[in-house]
Design a protein around this motif. Structure first.
Motif, PDB file in Angstrom:
ATOM      1  N   THR A 203      14.746  45.987 -34.730  1.00 38.29           N
ATOM      2  CA  THR A 203      13.846  44.853 -34.936  1.00 38.29           C
ATOM      3  C   THR A 203      12.473  45.345 -35.377  1.00 38.29           C
ATOM      4  O   THR A 203      12.077  46.465 -35.085  1.00 38.29           O
ATOM      5  N   GLY A 204      11.777  44.486 -36.063  1.00 42.68           N
ATOM      6  CA  GLY A 204      10.415  44.810 -36.486  1.00 42.68           C
ATOM      7  C   GLY A 204      10.337  45.349 -37.891  1.00 42.68           C
ATOM      8  O   GLY A 204       9.271  45.380 -38.489  1.00 42.68           O
ATOM      9  N   GLU A 205      11.486  45.771 -38.440  1.00 44.55           N
ATOM     10  CA  GLU A 205      11.447  46.265 -39.814  1.00 44.55           C
ATOM     11  C   GLU A 205      11.605  45.119 -40.800  1.00 44.55           C
ATOM     12  O   GLU A 205      12.097  44.060 -40.476  1.00 44.55           O
ATOM     13  N   ARG A 206      11.206  45.372 -42.026  1.00 45.09           N
ATOM     14  CA  ARG A 206      11.469  44.427 -43.106  1.00 45.09           C
ATOM     15  C   ARG A 206      12.956  44.393 -43.398  1.00 45.09           C
ATOM     16  O   ARG A 206      13.626  45.414 -43.398  1.00 45.09           O
TER      17      ARG A 206
ATOM     18  N   THR B 203      11.419  38.810 -35.730  1.00 45.22           N
ATOM     19  CA  THR B 203      12.056  40.019 -35.226  1.00 45.22           C
ATOM     20  C   THR B 203      12.641  39.766 -33.842  1.00 45.22           C
ATOM     21  O   THR B 203      12.203  38.914 -33.104  1.00 45.22           O
ATOM     22  N   GLY B 204      13.646  40.540 -33.517  1.00 49.95           N
ATOM     23  CA  GLY B 204      14.234  40.459 -32.179  1.00 49.95           C
ATOM     24  C   GLY B 204      15.466  39.582 -32.137  1.00 49.95           C
ATOM     25  O   GLY B 204      16.243  39.665 -31.199  1.00 49.95           O
ATOM     26  N   SER B 249      10.313  38.105 -45.561  1.00 46.91           N
ATOM     27  CA  SER B 249      10.234  39.407 -44.908  1.00 46.91           C
ATOM     28  C   SER B 249       9.477  40.395 -45.788  1.00 46.91           C
ATOM     29  O   SER B 249       8.674  41.198 -45.301  1.00 46.91           O
TER      30      SER B 249
END
Lengths: 305, 305
Positions: A203-206, B203-204, B249
């Motif tokens: 998670t957190g990535e493009r 995200t997540g 994104s």
């Protein structure tokens, strides 16, 4: 224990006479479900397997695959997950052969991965029940690969990806795949897996989107940055990598996955999963099919006693 | 200021005589780039637009679109991002018309969205330079939709999605799209956007994969949970929604997006983006094209002085 099986898919008919889990005789033809009209199935089966029926008057007869679809012999409604051998056996649909003898059609499975979302399989339930996996993740590659979570010896839930069909669409009909040339350079597969990493991971990535990465293959070719021999393996790697991205997101990242495929297809998954640090076991689909059918036959016999 | 333009794509030739930003005469034919052999382009142009050349001996002549591709009149190499009107004008490639008069082919643009990744456009650079957006996000829908970040009046970077081509592939050639029937039920578009939400968002969350969601459309149909009239709009909504997932994104979530499309295509994007709380402005592609060409013509004239 002897039993008679027809593995009856869209394009092929395969009949097996099985003793325990060993095939002792077999037949094969191109009389797949898509080649037949309603009403022809019984005749095809009797012509292909009738001599086994005579020789083995007490052997159970099972039919598995698309033979139970709307386009098959009789529509066998999907059983619901979770489902183990007993659940599948209980949902089998009988069809008349001759002189009161019946064959049983193994039903497919359905599950609801999210509210209002549905998934189905027809045939793979038998393979995965013969995979030897009681608890864990099984991948059945193919035109529509299935990722299956086994829990306590039952199919808990599963997810299908259209990876193989998409590859064929892109190769045969698309502007994206049109520039591909042979001989193929297998290094493209790893480049495709690299690209898929831009649409997955923690998670957190493009996540740039598969439709963007697919166009990127064309862009790399027309701008002179990718040799056309790399393109087909690249598309294969990108699609396989994105399938794995989704499966790991849905099922979590397991320590190990069991792959129901022969080489060289199994090798591609072994390689792609190793990049995620995931170990693999491989089981041949035909062995898994026979083992799964044997479990269903036994469960059916137990339920009758 | 008057100028002469050919908007020369894969399937159509469109000629315009423009005064300032108003089209005062136009021609159109099916002599697209894909219908022509090498060496035929000059004759087509002279036959379609020769009378304007005579009437307007000083008017600049621009050619835009696939006419500058490898399959076109002359290959016009892509200019690199960031690029504004002056950069595009400086990279134009002249071709000979007659008596020393030249036309200039507007080059496409390329960018590198990640190390080893490439993207290209040919034609949309002119539209977006005429979009009226100096800083912001522009979306140019179509067979291969482009999302473009404008900064200081220049194309900073962009990302292409194969959404339109994918929809056509699925409708015309796939098992997924085969059950679709008419009349189409437009409610399917929103169901497809709902499904796309399972592959996007913050995200997540789980992201199940586009290849899974595409198979889910077939699974819903064959298990009797989706009426076949919903299927085609569903696929359109799913693909559009996943394109938007990826674009947001890559570019972050803007307050507003400018859409270069006519109705009804623009309406689909307005609706899909509103679900993300994003406002939209719409600009007609032909107006944007002419405005963009006018800027390139002026930049070219300034560079010569």
């Amino acid at each position: 224990m002897r039993f008679i099986v027809a593995d009856w898919g869209t394009t092929r008919f395969r009949g097996y006479l099985v003793e325990n889990e060993t095939i002792i005789d077999e037949v094969s033809s191109e009389e797949g479900v898509s080649a037949l009209q309603s009403g022809q199935h019984r005749d095809v089966f009797m012509r292909q397997c009738g001599r086994w029926l005579e020789a083995e008057p007490d052997a159970p007869v099972l039919l598995v695959g698309m033979v139970g679809s709307r386009e098959g012999w009789v529509m066998a409604p999907y059983a619901s997950c979770p489902a183990g051998p007993a659940d599948v056996a209980a949902a089998m649909i009988p069809v008349e052969l001759e002189n009161g003898r019946k064959a049983h059609i193994v039903p497919g499975l359905t599950c609801e991965p999210a509210p209002g979302a549905y998934d189905v399989m027809r045939g793979e339930e038998t393979l995965v029940l013969g995979s030897g996996v009681e608890d864990g993740i099984v991948c059945s590659p193919g035109t529509h690969p299935k990722w299956i979570e086994m829990r306590g010896g039952r199919v808990q839930r599963f997810a299908t990806y259209m990876t193989g069909e998409m590859y064929a669409l892109l190769r045969e009909h698309s502007m994206i795949g049109r520039p591909a040339t042979e001989p193929e350079d297998p290094k493209g597969f790893d480049l495709g897996l690299d690209a898929a990493a831009r649409n997955g991971g923690d998670t957190g990535e493009r996540r740039v989107g598969l439709l963007h990465l697919l166009f990127g293959a064309r862009a790399a070719v027309v701008s002179g940055h990718m040799a056309t021999g790399l393109l087909a393996p690249y598309l294969s790697g990108l699609l396989t990598g994105d399938e794995i991205n989704g499966a790991l997101s849905q099922f979590g990242k397991p320590a190990s996955v069991t792959i129901l495929a022969d080489a060289p297809r199994a090798d591609l998954y072994i390689h792609a999963l190793a990049r995620h640090g995931i170990a693999t076991q491989v089981r041949a689909p035909r062995e898994a099919l026979i083992a799964g059918l044997a479990r269903i036959v036994r469960a059916h016999a137990q339920a009758k006693n």
